[in-house]
Design a protein around this motif. Sequence first.
Motif, PDB file in Angstrom:
ATOM      1  N   VAL A 254      -9.620  -7.634 -14.548  1.00  0.00           N
ATOM      2  CA  VAL A 254      -8.397  -6.892 -14.212  1.00  0.00           C
ATOM      3  C   VAL A 254      -8.718  -5.413 -14.049  1.00  0.00           C
ATOM      4  N   HIS A 255      -8.130  -4.804 -13.010  1.00  0.00           N
ATOM      5  CA  HIS A 255      -8.262  -3.377 -12.760  1.00  0.00           C
ATOM      6  C   HIS A 255      -6.878  -2.751 -12.670  1.00  0.00           C
ATOM      7  N   GLU A 256      -6.736  -1.551 -13.197  1.00  0.00           N
ATOM      8  CA  GLU A 256      -5.513  -0.757 -13.026  1.00  0.00           C
ATOM      9  C   GLU A 256      -5.738   0.185 -11.858  1.00  0.00           C
ATOM     10  N   GLU A 257      -4.903   0.075 -10.829  1.00  0.00           N
ATOM     11  CA  GLU A 257      -5.081   0.867  -9.622  1.00  0.00           C
ATOM     12  C   GLU A 257      -3.741   1.433  -9.165  1.00  0.00           C
ATOM     13  N   PRO A 258      -3.738   2.481  -8.347  1.00  0.00           N
ATOM     14  CA  PRO A 258      -2.474   3.042  -7.861  1.00  0.00           C
ATOM     15  C   PRO A 258      -1.693   2.027  -7.028  1.00  0.00           C
ATOM     16  N   ASP A 259      -0.380   2.108  -7.115  1.00  0.00           N
ATOM     17  CA  ASP A 259       0.445   1.252  -6.269  1.00  0.00           C
ATOM     18  C   ASP A 259       0.206   1.605  -4.805  1.00  0.00           C
ATOM     19  N   PRO A 260       0.094   0.617  -3.937  1.00  0.00           N
ATOM     20  CA  PRO A 260      -0.115   0.919  -2.515  1.00  0.00           C
ATOM     21  C   PRO A 260       1.149   1.482  -1.882  1.00  0.00           C
ATOM     22  N   GLN A 261       0.981   2.233  -0.811  1.00  0.00           N
ATOM     23  CA  GLN A 261       2.098   2.763  -0.034  1.00  0.00           C
ATOM     24  C   GLN A 261       1.967   2.289   1.402  1.00  0.00           C
ATOM     25  N   ALA A 262       3.097   2.067   2.035  1.00  0.00           N
ATOM     26  CA  ALA A 262       3.099   1.541   3.400  1.00  0.00           C
ATOM     27  C   ALA A 262       2.774   2.643   4.401  1.00  0.00           C
ATOM     28  N   ARG A 263       1.745   2.439   5.188  1.00  0.00           N
ATOM     29  CA  ARG A 263       1.438   3.310   6.315  1.00  0.00           C
ATOM     30  C   ARG A 263       2.233   2.839   7.528  1.00  0.00           C
ATOM     31  N   PRO A 264       2.226   3.593   8.620  1.00  0.00           N
ATOM     32  CA  PRO A 264       2.934   3.135   9.819  1.00  0.00           C
ATOM     33  C   PRO A 264       2.493   1.723  10.221  1.00  0.00           C
ATOM     34  N   GLY A 265       3.481   0.855  10.465  1.00  0.00           N
ATOM     35  CA  GLY A 265       3.194  -0.518  10.859  1.00  0.00           C
ATOM     36  C   GLY A 265       2.976  -1.477   9.707  1.00  0.00           C
ATOM     37  N   GLU A 266       3.032  -0.967   8.479  1.00  0.00           N
ATOM     38  CA  GLU A 266       2.774  -1.804   7.311  1.00  0.00           C
ATOM     39  C   GLU A 266       4.030  -2.032   6.484  1.00  0.00           C
ATOM     40  N   VAL A 267       3.940  -3.020   5.606  1.00  0.00           N
ATOM     41  CA  VAL A 267       4.929  -3.233   4.559  1.00  0.00           C
ATOM     42  C   VAL A 267       4.195  -3.368   3.234  1.00  0.00           C
ATOM     43  N   VAL A 268       4.890  -3.067   2.157  1.00  0.00           N
ATOM     44  CA  VAL A 268       4.371  -3.339   0.816  1.00  0.00           C
ATOM     45  C   VAL A 268       5.110  -4.550   0.270  1.00  0.00           C
ATOM     46  N   VAL A 269       4.345  -5.518  -0.197  1.00  0.00           N
ATOM     47  CA  VAL A 269       4.898  -6.757  -0.729  1.00  0.00           C
ATOM     48  C   VAL A 269       4.681  -6.795  -2.235  1.00  0.00           C
ATOM     49  N   ARG A 270       5.755  -7.052  -2.977  1.00  0.00           N
ATOM     50  CA  ARG A 270       5.597  -7.378  -4.396  1.00  0.00           C
ATOM     51  C   ARG A 270       5.195  -8.840  -4.466  1.00  0.00           C
ATOM     52  N   VAL A 271       4.020  -9.095  -4.977  1.00  0.00           N
ATOM     53  CA  VAL A 271       3.482 -10.453  -4.988  1.00  0.00           C
ATOM     54  C   VAL A 271       4.102 -11.241  -6.141  1.00  0.00           C
TER      55      VAL A 271
ATOM     56  N   GLY B 227     -10.935 -11.467   0.816  1.00  0.00           N
ATOM     57  CA  GLY B 227     -11.996 -11.790  -0.126  1.00  0.00           C
ATOM     58  C   GLY B 227     -13.375 -11.730   0.463  1.00  0.00           C
ATOM     59  N   ARG B 228     -13.450 -11.409   1.763  1.00  0.00           N
ATOM     60  CA  ARG B 228     -14.745 -11.260   2.407  1.00  0.00           C
ATOM     61  C   ARG B 228     -14.874  -9.886   3.052  1.00  0.00           C
ATOM     62  N   GLY B 229     -14.000  -9.618   4.016  1.00  0.00           N
ATOM     63  CA  GLY B 229     -14.048  -8.323   4.678  1.00  0.00           C
ATOM     64  C   GLY B 229     -12.954  -7.373   4.234  1.00  0.00           C
ATOM     65  N   ARG B 230     -12.008  -7.873   3.462  1.00  0.00           N
ATOM     66  CA  ARG B 230     -10.902  -7.033   2.983  1.00  0.00           C
ATOM     67  C   ARG B 230     -10.360  -7.599   1.675  1.00  0.00           C
ATOM     68  N   ASP B 231      -9.653  -6.753   0.939  1.00  0.00           N
ATOM     69  CA  ASP B 231      -9.063  -7.186  -0.323  1.00  0.00           C
ATOM     70  C   ASP B 231      -8.028  -8.274  -0.092  1.00  0.00           C
ATOM     71  N   GLY B 232      -8.013  -9.236  -1.029  1.00  0.00           N
ATOM     72  CA  GLY B 232      -7.047 -10.319  -0.972  1.00  0.00           C
ATOM     73  C   GLY B 232      -5.756 -10.000  -1.708  1.00  0.00           C
ATOM     74  N   TRP B 233      -5.110 -11.054  -2.219  1.00  0.00           N
ATOM     75  CA  TRP B 233      -3.721 -10.957  -2.688  1.00  0.00           C
ATOM     76  C   TRP B 233      -3.536 -11.102  -4.190  1.00  0.00           C
ATOM     77  N   LEU B 234      -4.599 -11.208  -4.970  1.00  0.00           N
ATOM     78  CA  LEU B 234      -4.423 -11.385  -6.411  1.00  0.00           C
ATOM     79  C   LEU B 234      -4.158 -10.026  -7.057  1.00  0.00           C
ATOM     80  N   ALA B 235      -2.979  -9.499  -6.752  1.00  0.00           N
ATOM     81  CA  ALA B 235      -2.557  -8.173  -7.196  1.00  0.00           C
ATOM     82  C   ALA B 235      -1.042  -8.167  -7.312  1.00  0.00           C
ATOM     83  N   GLU B 236      -0.528  -7.186  -8.048  1.00  0.00           N
ATOM     84  CA  GLU B 236       0.918  -7.133  -8.218  1.00  0.00           C
ATOM     85  C   GLU B 236       1.633  -6.631  -6.967  1.00  0.00           C
ATOM     86  N   PHE B 237       0.963  -5.797  -6.185  1.00  0.00           N
ATOM     87  CA  PHE B 237       1.511  -5.302  -4.926  1.00  0.00           C
ATOM     88  C   PHE B 237       0.416  -5.313  -3.868  1.00  0.00           C
TER      89      PHE B 237
END
Length: 342
Positions: A17-34, A108-118
């Motif tokens: 487990v890692h504690e990291e900053p909450d992500p913010q939506a850039r243009p064209g993105e959404v933030v999903v609460r998982v 999980g290969r070229g980008r971070d996956g979804w096992l996160a709170e956001f």
Amino acid sequence: MRCYRFDAFGGFDHLNVHEEPDPQARPGEVVVRVDAVSLNFRDVAIPTGRHPAPHDPGLVPTSDAAGEVVEVGEGVTALAIGDRVISAFHPRWFGGRPPATLAAEQYGRGRDGWLAEFKAVGSESVVKIPAHLPAVDACTLPCAATTAWTCLGGPDPVRPGQWVLTLGTGGVSLFAVQLAKAAGARVISTTSSEKKAELLSGMGADAVINYLEDPDWGLTARRLTGGAGVDRIVEVGGPGTMSQSMAAIAPDAEIALVGFLDGSKSSIDFGELFRSSAHIRQVRVGDRQRLQETVAAVSAGSIKPVIDSLFPFGEAVDAFRRLDSGDLTGKVVISVSNKKGL
């Protein structure tokens, strides 16, 4: 926020487990609460060195998630705060032929996956789900259900009255049984125990073969069709099961090649393959359109995903171990948020 990362490979003890900053939506993105995440075989194959493609450690694992949009970036019009969504297994494959970057962009290969709170993600990389579909069920659709749907569809979709052969009781196979029956097909399934055979029969399988008791189950499947052979095989085993699949397949029918769960090093006999007259189609889950079709099919058919086990976020490592045990029925799911009614 909290997230999990495989800081190193070699086993599940490196999933931390890692504690990291909450992500913010850039243009064209959404933030999903998982809200929920489901595991696939690749999620345990990667950290244990059994996946055929190279991967780098340090990334957030898992590709399949369901959640709720909590932030919308500039320019996003198709989604709004409060929309319930699921991830697309391939975040940049929207239709047509797979892009050349398909493998490199996998979670999980070229980008971070979804096992996160956001999770911040491009708005086109998620798909809306209906209000009646719980997150625990919905998170199983991006890979397993979509793969099954693609296996049964494709250039020559399975039609009512045709024979479909499924192998085992993993997520893809169980969805294939349900979707094939919803399409009016007849289903033969293989399994290894009486308990699992009862489950498959209860889901509508017309015949079930115990492959431990009947090593020539391919020929048995052919006999069950009156000698004609099956019209579609959802082949999840790989080298260790292909020989029997070729024995079962009807001439000019299709084997949809999904995975390598068998783990065997057995080689494929070219003469056997040639004589089978089988068409082999590799299925790489499916594009965004296939995912949307899958959601619609599951909703219209009132299909209920089979959940093997549900783990809280803090016990994610145990969820990976459960899937790796191999002795399971259906999908392993991790509940990420504390939202009630998942």
